[in-house]
Enzyme design. Structure first.
Site, PDB file in Angstrom:
ATOM      1  N   HIS A  62      92.606  15.873  14.936  1.00 12.22           N
ATOM      2  CA  HIS A  62      92.145  17.246  14.597  1.00 12.22           C
ATOM      3  C   HIS A  62      91.656  17.013  13.389  1.00 12.22           C
ATOM      4  O   HIS A  62      92.195  16.098  13.056  1.00 12.22           O
ATOM      5  CB  HIS A  62      92.587  18.640  14.832  1.00 12.22           C
ATOM      6  CG  HIS A  62      93.944  18.488  14.301  1.00 12.22           C
ATOM      7  ND1 HIS A  62      94.980  17.545  14.972  1.00 12.22           N
ATOM      8  CD2 HIS A  62      94.222  19.441  13.136  1.00 12.22           C
ATOM      9  CE1 HIS A  62      96.026  18.153  13.354  1.00 12.22           C
ATOM     10  NE2 HIS A  62      95.517  19.161  12.513  1.00 12.22           N
ATOM     11  N   HIS A  64      91.885  17.714  10.475  1.00  7.29           N
ATOM     12  CA  HIS A  64      93.054  19.213   8.933  1.00  7.29           C
ATOM     13  C   HIS A  64      93.254  17.194   8.345  1.00  7.29           C
ATOM     14  O   HIS A  64      93.786  16.410   8.628  1.00  7.29           O
ATOM     15  CB  HIS A  64      94.500  19.551   9.325  1.00  7.29           C
ATOM     16  CG  HIS A  64      94.000  20.135   9.976  1.00  7.29           C
ATOM     17  ND1 HIS A  64      94.605  21.242  10.549  1.00  7.29           N
ATOM     18  CD2 HIS A  64      92.899  21.663   9.377  1.00  7.29           C
ATOM     19  CE1 HIS A  64      94.510  22.381  10.803  1.00  7.29           C
ATOM     20  NE2 HIS A  64      93.197  22.663  10.335  1.00  7.29           N
ATOM     21  N   ASP A  66      95.927  15.982   6.547  1.00  5.83           N
ATOM     22  CA  ASP A  66      96.640  15.324   6.295  1.00  5.83           C
ATOM     23  C   ASP A  66      96.981  14.638   7.554  1.00  5.83           C
ATOM     24  O   ASP A  66      97.763  13.854   7.535  1.00  5.83           O
ATOM     25  CB  ASP A  66      98.427  16.590   6.235  1.00  5.83           C
ATOM     26  CG  ASP A  66      98.245  17.747   7.746  1.00  5.83           C
ATOM     27  OD1 ASP A  66      97.106  18.014   8.298  1.00  5.83           O
ATOM     28  OD2 ASP A  66      99.584  17.576   7.880  1.00  5.83           O
ATOM     29  N   HIS A  67      95.616  14.780   8.376  1.00  8.54           N
ATOM     30  CA  HIS A  67      95.679  14.088   9.319  1.00  8.54           C
ATOM     31  C   HIS A  67      94.421  12.447   9.133  1.00  8.54           C
ATOM     32  O   HIS A  67      94.082  11.557  10.047  1.00  8.54           O
ATOM     33  CB  HIS A  67      95.549  14.265  10.390  1.00  8.54           C
ATOM     34  CG  HIS A  67      96.233  15.190  11.264  1.00  8.54           C
ATOM     35  ND1 HIS A  67      97.348  15.261  12.593  1.00  8.54           N
ATOM     36  CD2 HIS A  67      96.705  16.310  10.545  1.00  8.54           C
ATOM     37  CE1 HIS A  67      98.226  15.901  12.272  1.00  8.54           C
ATOM     38  NE2 HIS A  67      97.935  16.601  11.075  1.00  8.54           N
ATOM     39  N   HIS A 120      95.003  24.679  18.104  1.00  9.08           N
ATOM     40  CA  HIS A 120      95.646  25.292  16.194  1.00  9.08           C
ATOM     41  C   HIS A 120      94.309  24.639  15.645  1.00  9.08           C
ATOM     42  O   HIS A 120      94.264  25.195  14.262  1.00  9.08           O
ATOM     43  CB  HIS A 120      96.466  23.790  16.011  1.00  9.08           C
ATOM     44  CG  HIS A 120      96.205  23.040  15.116  1.00  9.08           C
ATOM     45  ND1 HIS A 120      97.641  24.199  13.888  1.00  9.08           N
ATOM     46  CD2 HIS A 120      96.210  22.117  14.065  1.00  9.08           C
ATOM     47  CE1 HIS A 120      97.617  23.312  12.918  1.00  9.08           C
ATOM     48  NE2 HIS A 120      96.933  22.131  12.901  1.00  9.08           N
ATOM     49  N   ASP A 142      99.407  18.762  16.556  1.00 11.47           N
ATOM     50  CA  ASP A 142      99.748  19.666  15.523  1.00 11.47           C
ATOM     51  C   ASP A 142      99.700  21.169  16.555  1.00 11.47           C
ATOM     52  O   ASP A 142      99.366  21.512  16.164  1.00 11.47           O
ATOM     53  CB  ASP A 142      99.163  20.353  14.459  1.00 11.47           C
ATOM     54  CG  ASP A 142      99.237  19.113  12.936  1.00 11.47           C
ATOM     55  OD1 ASP A 142     100.196  18.304  13.592  1.00 11.47           O
ATOM     56  OD2 ASP A 142      98.818  19.905  11.926  1.00 11.47           O
ATOM     57  N   HIS A 180     104.107  15.779  13.128  1.00 15.99           N
ATOM     58  CA  HIS A 180     105.290  16.236  12.150  1.00 15.99           C
ATOM     59  C   HIS A 180     107.188  16.494  12.562  1.00 15.99           C
ATOM     60  O   HIS A 180     107.149  17.006  13.512  1.00 15.99           O
ATOM     61  CB  HIS A 180     105.257  17.966  11.633  1.00 15.99           C
ATOM     62  CG  HIS A 180     103.636  18.172  10.488  1.00 15.99           C
ATOM     63  ND1 HIS A 180     103.121  17.822   9.302  1.00 15.99           N
ATOM     64  CD2 HIS A 180     102.040  17.861  11.077  1.00 15.99           C
ATOM     65  CE1 HIS A 180     102.032  17.655   8.915  1.00 15.99           C
ATOM     66  NE2 HIS A 180     101.279  18.336   9.799  1.00 15.99           N
TER      67      HIS A 180
HETATM   68 ZN   LIG Z   1      96.666  20.726  11.384  1.00 12.25          ZN
END
Ligand SMILES: [Zn+2]
Length: 269
Positions: A62, A64, A66-67, A120, A142, A180
């Site tokens: 996805h 985001h 941090d990915h 998410h 996530d 995570h």
């Molecule tokens: Zn995420």
């Protein structure tokens, strides 16, 4: 689902690479070739590749940051192909994917099936496939966490309930590769929901021991999630009773129990 086993010349190694504050970048390596999932940072991946590995593919679940934060740099340095959800904006994506697609990855012989798992984010996908003849893994970003699930930033509780149901129906020995290290905090909350769940109590001890040694608590087995993760146990009478009590209203369907649990967890300190 039928999962094709990759060529059996060497076992695939699965590694969670710690990144940023509490992310994991998953790496699968086989025969000197590697793939990574959700590289939020390029540096820890480049360190591993310096051991003489060829990066073949970058898989994204996805959008985001941090990915995807490391995607551009890794793509530039290695030329690896970038796979990602069709319905999200992913940097330098070469191959858009959605449910029903099958991905064959060169070098490693790995093959993954794509699941749409919105909730998410709106276009979140998962990659499920065999790492070797015996072992199935799912890279679920996530969406499903160890003893928890992702927050609903772009989707509805009903969407997330269905998405977790898809992951939950994979074989119980599937390795759950989430993005995570949230397990200890998730278990603290899960014990509020099911204080008498013996499997959950045992998991709390195992998790505390691993974290005390600085070790990852993932991947987990899907079977353990089904025994201990409240978000996969919305049909269980104890979970329903606890969620209803917390919401101060009877929650009569698994979907309503899920929504109640998500709200409870959102506000849990
Ligand atoms: Zn995420």
């Amino acid at each position: 689902m039928n999962f094709i086993a990759p060529t059996p010349d060497a076992p695939a190694a699965l590694t969670p690479i710690p990144a940023l504050s509490d992310n994991y970048i998953w790496m699968v390596q086989k025969n000197g070739h590697a793939i990574v999932v959700d590289p939020g940072d390029a540096d820890p991946v480049l360190d591993r590749l310096a051991q003489g590995l060829i990066l073949e593919a970058i898989l994204i679940t996805h959008h985001h940051h941090d990915h995807v934060g490391g995607v551009q740099a890794l793509h530039q340095r290695t030329g690896a192909r970038v796979y990602g959800p069709r319905h999200e904006n992913i940097p330098v994506r070469d191959v858009p994917l959605e449910e029903g697609d099958i991905v064959d990855l060169p070098g490693t012989g790995l093959q993954f099936q794509i699941l749409d798992i919105p909730g998410h984010t709106a276009g979140h996908i998962a990659y499920a496939g065999r790492l070797d003849a015996g072992q199935i893994a799912v890279f679920c970003g996530d969406t499903l966490f160890a003893a928890g699930c992702g927050r609903l930033f772009e989707g509805t509780p009903a969407q997330m309930y269905d998405s977790l149901g898809k992951i939950g129906s994979l074989p119980p020995d599937t390795l759950v590769c989430c993005a995570h290290e949230y397990t200890a905090a998730n278990i603290r909350w899960a014990l509020q929901v099911e204080p008498t769940n013996a499997a959950l109590q045992a998991r709390a001890q195992d998790t505390a021991r691993l974290r005390a040694q600085g070790l990852p608590t993932v991947p987990s087995r899907l079977g353990l999630e089904l025994q201990t993760n409240p978000f996969l146990r919305t049909g269980h009478p104890d979970v329903r009773a606890a969620a209803s009590q917390h919401a101060a209203t009877p929650l009569n369907t698994p979907q309503a129990v899920f929504a109640g649990l998500r709200e409870w967890k959102n506000n849990f300190k």
